[in-house]
Design a protein around this motif. Structure first.
Motif, PDB file in Angstrom:
ATOM      1  N   ASN A  46       0.835  -1.201   0.000  1.00 40.10           N
ATOM      2  CA  ASN A  46       0.000   0.000   0.000  1.00 40.10           C
ATOM      3  C   ASN A  46       0.867   1.247   0.000  1.00 40.10           C
ATOM      4  O   ASN A  46       1.750   1.399   0.844  1.00 40.10           O
ATOM      5  CB  ASN A  46      -0.915   0.013   1.226  1.00 40.10           C
ATOM      6  N   LEU A  47       0.586   2.173  -0.903  1.00 37.80           N
ATOM      7  CA  LEU A  47       1.353   3.412  -1.003  1.00 37.80           C
ATOM      8  C   LEU A  47       0.535   4.649  -0.648  1.00 37.80           C
ATOM      9  O   LEU A  47       1.014   5.767  -0.753  1.00 37.80           O
ATOM     10  CB  LEU A  47       1.939   3.539  -2.410  1.00 37.80           C
ATOM     11  N   GLY A  48      -0.723   4.435  -0.202  1.00 38.52           N
ATOM     12  CA  GLY A  48      -1.577   5.544   0.184  1.00 38.52           C
ATOM     13  C   GLY A  48      -1.417   5.912   1.646  1.00 38.52           C
ATOM     14  O   GLY A  48      -1.549   5.062   2.528  1.00 38.52           O
ATOM     15  N   LEU A  49      -1.152   7.187   1.909  1.00 31.16           N
ATOM     16  CA  LEU A  49      -0.980   7.676   3.283  1.00 31.16           C
ATOM     17  C   LEU A  49      -2.301   8.092   3.924  1.00 31.16           C
ATOM     18  O   LEU A  49      -2.328   8.466   5.095  1.00 31.16           O
ATOM     19  CB  LEU A  49      -0.024   8.875   3.293  1.00 31.16           C
ATOM     20  N   ARG A  62       7.086   3.173   0.430  1.00 30.73           N
ATOM     21  CA  ARG A  62       7.504   4.239  -0.482  1.00 30.73           C
ATOM     22  C   ARG A  62       9.026   4.265  -0.647  1.00 30.73           C
ATOM     23  O   ARG A  62       9.534   4.509  -1.748  1.00 30.73           O
ATOM     24  CB  ARG A  62       6.973   5.591   0.017  1.00 30.73           C
ATOM     25  N   LEU A  63       9.729   4.003   0.427  1.00 32.37           N
ATOM     26  CA  LEU A  63      11.183   3.931   0.332  1.00 32.37           C
ATOM     27  C   LEU A  63      11.625   2.753  -0.538  1.00 32.37           C
ATOM     28  O   LEU A  63      12.602   2.852  -1.283  1.00 32.37           O
ATOM     29  CB  LEU A  63      11.799   3.818   1.727  1.00 32.37           C
ATOM     30  N   LYS A  64      10.873   1.651  -0.444  1.00 29.66           N
ATOM     31  CA  LYS A  64      11.189   0.493  -1.281  1.00 29.66           C
ATOM     32  C   LYS A  64      10.998   0.835  -2.760  1.00 29.66           C
ATOM     33  O   LYS A  64      11.853   0.502  -3.593  1.00 29.66           O
ATOM     34  CB  LYS A  64      10.312  -0.699  -0.894  1.00 29.66           C
ATOM     35  N   LEU A  65       9.890   1.522  -3.089  1.00 27.14           N
ATOM     36  CA  LEU A  65       9.665   1.920  -4.479  1.00 27.14           C
ATOM     37  C   LEU A  65      10.739   2.896  -4.944  1.00 27.14           C
ATOM     38  O   LEU A  65      11.255   2.787  -6.066  1.00 27.14           O
ATOM     39  CB  LEU A  65       8.282   2.551  -4.635  1.00 27.14           C
ATOM     40  N   SER A  66      11.090   3.822  -4.077  1.00 28.04           N
ATOM     41  CA  SER A  66      12.141   4.782  -4.403  1.00 28.04           C
ATOM     42  C   SER A  66      13.441   4.072  -4.758  1.00 28.04           C
ATOM     43  O   SER A  66      14.115   4.423  -5.732  1.00 28.04           O
ATOM     44  CB  SER A  66      12.362   5.727  -3.215  1.00 28.04           C
ATOM     45  N   SER A  67      13.770   3.044  -3.982  1.00 27.22           N
ATOM     46  CA  SER A  67      14.987   2.284  -4.234  1.00 27.22           C
ATOM     47  C   SER A  67      14.908   1.516  -5.552  1.00 27.22           C
ATOM     48  O   SER A  67      15.867   1.496  -6.337  1.00 27.22           O
ATOM     49  CB  SER A  67      15.232   1.311  -3.077  1.00 27.22           C
TER      50      SER A  67
END
Length: 280
Positions: A46-49, A62-67
């Motif tokens: 889930n990426l929704g805050l 989100r950090l995983k997606l950024s990486s």
């Protein structure tokens, strides 16, 4: 899927590579619901805050997606989406807003575009239509969130007109329609269809954008609705690609607000240009 433009690169996201001939630096994609850390109805990526998930788990995702994208969150642009047709041009001053705190996101905005490099435009989805825009000759990228409200308010055409105002001809814009709920799963009432009828784009099409199935009930094809709105705004059909993915049908890949009765996470659409690039 026949001629599906999105490629599942890993558990976490699908990528679109159709614009790589124009630019080797463009990053375009849509996340899945898999390969993250969320639990309790938000399994797992889930990426929704804004959906009552543990914010620490969302931040971790989100950090995983950024990486995975090699695109730092300090260069993301994130918004508070309100199902309107407000569109803003993003510059460096917007970068990082809302990346980890929803209250700090760009307010009341459902469309983003930029001609800056190293900016990742992001929006969250769980059935609505993600629209992607690219003008390689002008170094512009954009993204829009089109649920039924944004669609009938013509956010697709609004983006094109914004770019027209900046000197970009509609014929120089390439567009992509991403995973969303399909007409197979999306049933609406007269209230919604009356707005669609008001757009005056359903005449003369080989197959209708909506089809009555019962009294006061219709199957609505939001992807085709936005395709027609893009074309009405001057985008040639050859510059429009569309996915065949339905977020409601593909339970193993996507969250779906309608299928999951509102208790669900969010996928993220994203587009950006990593650095100044030479164009073919």
């Amino acid at each position: 899927m026949h001629n599906e433009p999105f490629i599942l690169l890993n558990k976490q996201f699908l990528s679109y590579n159709g614009w790589n001939d124009f630019s080797t630096k463009i990053v375009t994609g849509f996340t899945t619901k898999n390969g993250g850390n969320s639990i309790d109805g938000y399994e797992t990526f889930n990426l929704g805050l804004h959906v009552n998930d543990d914010p620490n788990k969302v931040s971790s995702n989100r950090l995983k997606l950024s990486s995975l994208l090699e695109f730092p969150t300090s260069r993301w642009a994130c918004t508070e989406q309100t199902h309107e047709n407000n569109i803003i041009k993003i510059s460096s001053e917007h970068c990082g807003l809302g990346a980890f705190n929803y209250n700090e996101s760009i307010k009341g905005t459902d469309g983003l575009y930029t001609n800056d490099s190293n900016v990742l435009l992001t929006l969250c989805f769980a059935d609505c239509v993600p629209l992607y825009f690219f003008s390689p000759s002008h170094h512009y990228v954009g993204i829009a969130h089109a649920g039924w409200k944004g669609s009938v308010k013509d956010i697709a055409g609004e983006m094109v007109r914004k770019w027209n105002d900046e000197g970009i001809d509609s014929k120089d814009i390439y567009t992509l329609i991403g995973p969303s709920i399909g007409s197979c799963c999306y049933v609406v009432d007269d209230f919604v269809i009356d707005y669609v009828k008001g757009l005056d784009i359903n005449e003369g099409l080989e197959s209708p954008i909506y089809k009555a199935i019962n009294h006061g009930e219709y199957r609505l094809d939001l992807k085709r609705l936005n395709e027609q709105l893009l074309h009405k705004a001057g985008i040639p059909y050859k510059n429009i690609r569309s996915t065949s993915y339905c977020t409601s049908c593909e339970e193993g890949l996507f969250f779906s607000h309608r299928r999951d009765k509102g208790n669900t996470g969010r996928m993220m659409s994203f587009i950006g240009l990593k650095e100044e690039d030479s164009y073919i």
